[in-house]
Design an enzyme around this catalytic site. Structure first.
Site, PDB file in Angstrom:
ATOM      1  N   CYS A 138       0.832  -1.203   0.000  1.00  0.00           N
ATOM      2  CA  CYS A 138       0.000   0.000   0.000  1.00  0.00           C
ATOM      3  C   CYS A 138       0.879   1.271   0.000  1.00  0.00           C
ATOM      4  CB  CYS A 138      -0.989  -0.016   1.156  1.00  0.00           C
ATOM      5  SG  CYS A 138      -2.334   1.181   0.939  1.00  0.00           S
ATOM      6  N   HIS A 184      -3.761  -5.093   0.484  1.00  0.00           N
ATOM      7  CA  HIS A 184      -3.350  -5.501   1.835  1.00  0.00           C
ATOM      8  C   HIS A 184      -3.438  -7.022   1.984  1.00  0.00           C
ATOM      9  CE1 HIS A 184      -2.826  -1.608   3.818  1.00  0.00           C
ATOM     10  NE2 HIS A 184      -3.742  -1.183   2.963  1.00  0.00           N
ATOM     11  N   GLU A 225      -2.271  -8.688   4.243  1.00  0.00           N
ATOM     12  CA  GLU A 225      -2.324  -8.998   5.672  1.00  0.00           C
ATOM     13  C   GLU A 225      -3.717  -8.844   6.268  1.00  0.00           C
ATOM     14  OE1 GLU A 225      -1.420  -4.517   5.693  1.00  0.00           O
ATOM     15  OE2 GLU A 225      -1.309  -6.240   4.338  1.00  0.00           O
TER      16      GLU A 225
END
Length: 256
Positions: A124, A230, A232
């Site tokens: 990001c 993202h 994660e």
């Protein structure tokens, strides 16, 4: 003496510059970025690495230099917006959490890693920072279009805009998702209001959204890659979250 990366049980040391803005900031996106930083640290550890949080008291901090010299790779995480002055534009009112100390830290870590030949993965903000560092520019605020890249704050800052990206066959990003020879489509957690505008010389596009938004970049001459999304995000299945971080840890373990 540093343990050989080929030694049984060796955990590659992966530096991650810390987020410097406090979660008490009234903009809830700051607390969200700080939580995502912690998720990245957890996933690197679960993936077999030894995450090393990196911070600095100043631009010439000796402790930061010493810590970086022990690294096997670097992850540049998400966070607030990069100061547009760094890519030659006046700041816009839509930019949030612009933090010169954060820009300095992330840039110092990225520059050191690239110069040292360490693998680098940007996520990001980290994706955008690498493009700026290489000489590219950013869209300061994306106009609504055919693909929804972020939910409005009123929709809840914990929610993502989900959409697919097409990842180029043979790219470093495709390899992180388990495909080296074939193109791959990845459903991603998207939450950005900025994007790459002019791609820097020295980088090439390795993933795009359906509306043409540049979703991943990489340096063809060294192991430097970045994604706008993202990986994660906790809403993803556990195996999907872990896979790209485990793969990146292996890149760090096997670097020259």
């Amino acid at each position: 003496m540093q343990t050989s990366r080929s030694a049984l049980g060796y955990r590659p040391r992966v530096g991650v510059p810390v987020r410097l803005s406090s979660s008490s900031n009234p903009d809830p996106r700051v607390a969200k970025a700080n939580a995502l930083f912690e998720h990245i640290v957890e996933l690197l550890r679960e993936g077999g690495g030894e995450p090393v949080p990196l911070t600095a008291a100043g631009p010439d901090d000796a402790g930061l230099t010493a810590a970086m010299e022990s690294l096997d790779g670097v992850v540049l995480p998400g966070g607030g917006d990069i100061d547009p002055v760094r890519y030659g534009e006046p700041p816009s009112a839509v930019c949030y959490d612009v933090n010169d100390a954060q820009d300095e830290l992330d840039t110092a870590v990225a520059t050191f890693a690239i110069d040292a030949g360490l693998p680098v993965l940007g996520i990001c903000r980290g994706h955008q920072l690498l493009n700026v560092l290489y000489g590219g520019t950013l869209i300061q605020d994306m106009a609504p279009g055919a693909v929804t890249h972020r939910k409005a704050l009123a929709d809840g800052t914990g929610s993502w805009a989900w959409h697919e990206v097409a990842v180029q066959a043979g790219s470093k990003v495709a390899a992180l998702y388990g495909s080296e020879a074939d193109a791959v489509t990845v459903k991603i957690a998207s939450g950005h209001h900025q994007a790459v505008a002019r791609v820097a010389e020295g980088l090439q596009v390795s993933a795009v959204a359906e509306d043409g938004t540049i979703e991943a970049l990489e340096d063809p001459e060294r192991w430097v890659a970045s994604v706008q999304w993202h990986p994660e995000a906790v809403e993803l299945p556990a195996g999907e979250r872990l896979a790209p971080f485990r793969a990146f840890v292996e890149v760090c373990r096997n670097r020259p």
